[in-house]
Scaffold this motif. Sequence first.
Motif: not given
Length: 491
Positions: A441-442, A473, A438-439, A476-479
């Motif tokens: 992907e971020d 994405k 996950s990291d 969802k990940k609040q990027l």
Amino acid sequence: MRSILLVDGDCRNREALAVMLRKEIDCLVLEADSPEDALSMLDSQDISLLLTDLFPEGRGIVLIKEVLRRNPEVVSVIALPVGDRESAVKALQAGALFYLNKPYHYDEAVIVAARSIEHHDLAIHKEKRGPKIRKTEGFHGIIGASSQMQSLFEIVERVAEDGESTVLIQGDSGTGKEMVAKAIHAYSPRSGKNFVPLNCAAIPDELLESELFGYIKGAFTGAAQSKQGRIQYAEGGTLFLDEIGDMKPALQAKLLRVLQEKEFEPVGGLKPIKADVRIVAATHRNLEEAVRTGSFREDLYYRLSVVPLQIPPLRDRKDDIPLLIEKFMQVYNRGRKRGLTGFAADAMAALKNYAWPGNVRELENLVQRLAILHADGLVRAADLPEKYREGLNLEALAEEQAAEAVTTSEAVALSGRGEGVPIPEPLEDQADFNALVSDFEDRLILQALSRTGGNKKEAAALLNLKRTTLLEKIKKKQLDSLFRSLGRKSE
């Protein structure tokens, strides 16, 4: 191919209507006595028109929904009791184009069926007016960006333009031999006529001859009327003989005559009939070996393999797996409130590590299964059935992905375009694999946003993702908030 699937549990009425349709409309008429039998036939038959009874509990309407989900090009008609307006509304909402009253008025049924077939032909013709080849997306529905598939597309295009020579398609089960045959027909001068498939392994030997050549009235017990064979249905078009390696030698000799003399005799007939048809054959067997063992005629083999085509198995073109998955997700997410958003790096690595004995068909079945059982986001390796994870060293993969993340981040930072994107910490003795993925992907998403100055459309293209997938994405990940904290503004 122009064909009608007639579904009705009343055998007498169904057969009577089938006789009328065969007599009045130039197309293949198939019969099933239940929605369940109809669905099983769809796996091996290409249907233009579905004409179904309502059945108890509205099972005919459910059948229409499922058929259209599998193939939106099929035109659907339903037979309803007179005055059943509620079922008529439900059927039309489900996707039916027309409805008939039952008991059948045969003249009315023939008119509706003919117009439905015309509607289907117009829709197909409209679709074919687009560009012939879009090699980035595949060829006539066949997906593949690998060098092997691009070479195959070029050969198929040249073969299709010829329109006369016989073609032998070879490849493992599940590689898409029938799709290649359909592509050859679709882009050939014969595309305006029928594409007629016949699976030589699916029909008993004693019936295969009459199915292929037809028969005349009185040819055998039960032959109450003459019947056209698949060769006549394919007149002017293409006859696709799947699994031809299973055809018995006696029938091989009769097929050879069709190829040599361009004529055939129906079962029980004495007068030859001319046949203007292109034959495309396919098999997963080694026909050269079959010729050596005497189970396949040598002269027929060389007549069939004027243009041999070999479809590569999926294990030899694993770079196409992400493209195939994306296509299948689009198909099986359609109509669902929730759907798959993608496959995580560990899941994709597991799929590329797998041998794929069932080829593209097996991959499609897997995506469909996950769309049903895991329809809530990203698929990780742990979500895959066990056999797809065998032999995969997940710990080593985590270390490799972490190392790649460091290298990529450093390269971006050195280039001056990734300033402010954090570099991962070294892997500790014990690591949470899913968290690492996950990291990673971020970081890839943040790097893509950095490279494109926050332009999400360009970032999606850089990552080879659909823009909607990337937006989901990021949300969802609040990027977005993290990216703004780095002093950038996304758009």
